[in-house]
Design an enzyme around this catalytic site. Structure first.
Site, PDB file in Angstrom:
ATOM      1  N   CYS A 169       0.835  -1.215   0.000  1.00  2.44           N
ATOM      2  CA  CYS A 169       0.000   0.000   0.000  1.00  2.44           C
ATOM      3  C   CYS A 169       0.861   1.253   0.000  1.00  2.44           C
ATOM      4  CB  CYS A 169      -0.890   0.039   1.241  1.00  2.44           C
ATOM      5  SG  CYS A 169      -2.001  -1.349   1.375  1.00  2.44           S
ATOM      6  N   THR A 170       1.945   1.215   0.746  1.00  2.00           N
ATOM      7  CA  THR A 170       2.833   2.374   0.826  1.00  2.00           C
ATOM      8  C   THR A 170       3.371   2.710  -0.564  1.00  2.00           C
ATOM      9  OG1 THR A 170       3.394   1.801   3.093  1.00  2.00           O
ATOM     10  CG2 THR A 170       4.946   3.235   1.940  1.00  2.00           C
TER      11      THR A 170
END
Ligand code: BEZ
Length: 211
Positions: A45-46
């Site tokens: 996600c980062t």
């Protein structure tokens, strides 16, 4: 029931990292991309949020607003943004919804209990200025999305909304398009002054009409 293409995208009021928004009003006359994430402070996600922040100008150019959602609270999002900026060579420049009450996750069916009963999967919804759903994608948590593909689909959606063409496999902006079957050859001659190539009666190519 799951949302389908052509359905009105459910409206919602939420808190985001850039303030409170009411979704339809926030979209205005823009296109929208709403995309969900399993959780804050997770590696894939980062990288996804960093990627979208770095290419946000590409969405702006196409009149598309981007909006991320995850089921963590707002304080967590703000802490995570510091990490995203630090590690992804970006400055976050679009809102993340704090969906800790799962209002958006439920309305958009983003929790798939047989995959994970708590976290959202990686859903993508492309929404048109008419607030209708134009594209849905669902990726598993373990696979980061290809945002170039999302931009490519938006190019196709925006082109085919305005011209009687479709786009072939692996089409990219600038490539030849396919004339839709409902258009007769006689009408095609008028509609596509750059001409067309007829491979079969149902397979006719023409240069991209809006260039
Ligand atoms: C991630 O975003 O890195 C991630 C989230 C859930 C499972 C696997 C990866």
């Amino acid at each position: 029931m799951a949302l389908r293409l052509g359905d009105i995208a459910p409206d919602f009021s939420v808190t985001t990292t850039e303030g409170d928004i009411q979704f339809h009003q926030w979209l205005g006359n823009s296109w929208g991309v709403l995309f969900s994430h399993p959780a804050d402070f997770t590696p894939v996600c980062t990288t996804e949020l960093g990627t979208v922040a770095r290419i946000k100008a590409e969405f702006d150019k196409r009149n598309v607003k981007v909006l991320a959602v995850s089921v963590d609270p707002i304080d967590s999002h703000h802490g995570w943004i510091k990490d995203i900026n630090e590690t992804q060579n970006c400055t976050m420049n679009f809102p993340i919804i704090a969906d800790d009450k799962r209002v958006v996750a439920t309305a958009y069916d983003m929790i798939h209990p047989n995959a994970d009963d708590k976290a959202t999967v990686r859903s993508v919804f492309v929404i048109g200025p008419d607030k209708k759903i134009k594209l849905t994608l669902t990726y598993p948590a373990s696979t980061g999305r290809n945002f170039s593909e999302i931009l490519r689909v938006i190019d196709s959606l925006q082109l085919t909304a305005n011209h009687k063409v479709a786009t072939p496999a692996d089409w990219a902006h600038g490539n030849d398009c396919i004339i839709t079957p409902a258009v007769s050859d006689a009408d095609a001659e008028k509609l596509f002054p750059k001409g067309f190539r007829k491979v079969k009666p149902y397979l006719r190519y023409t240069p991209q009409p809006n260039l």
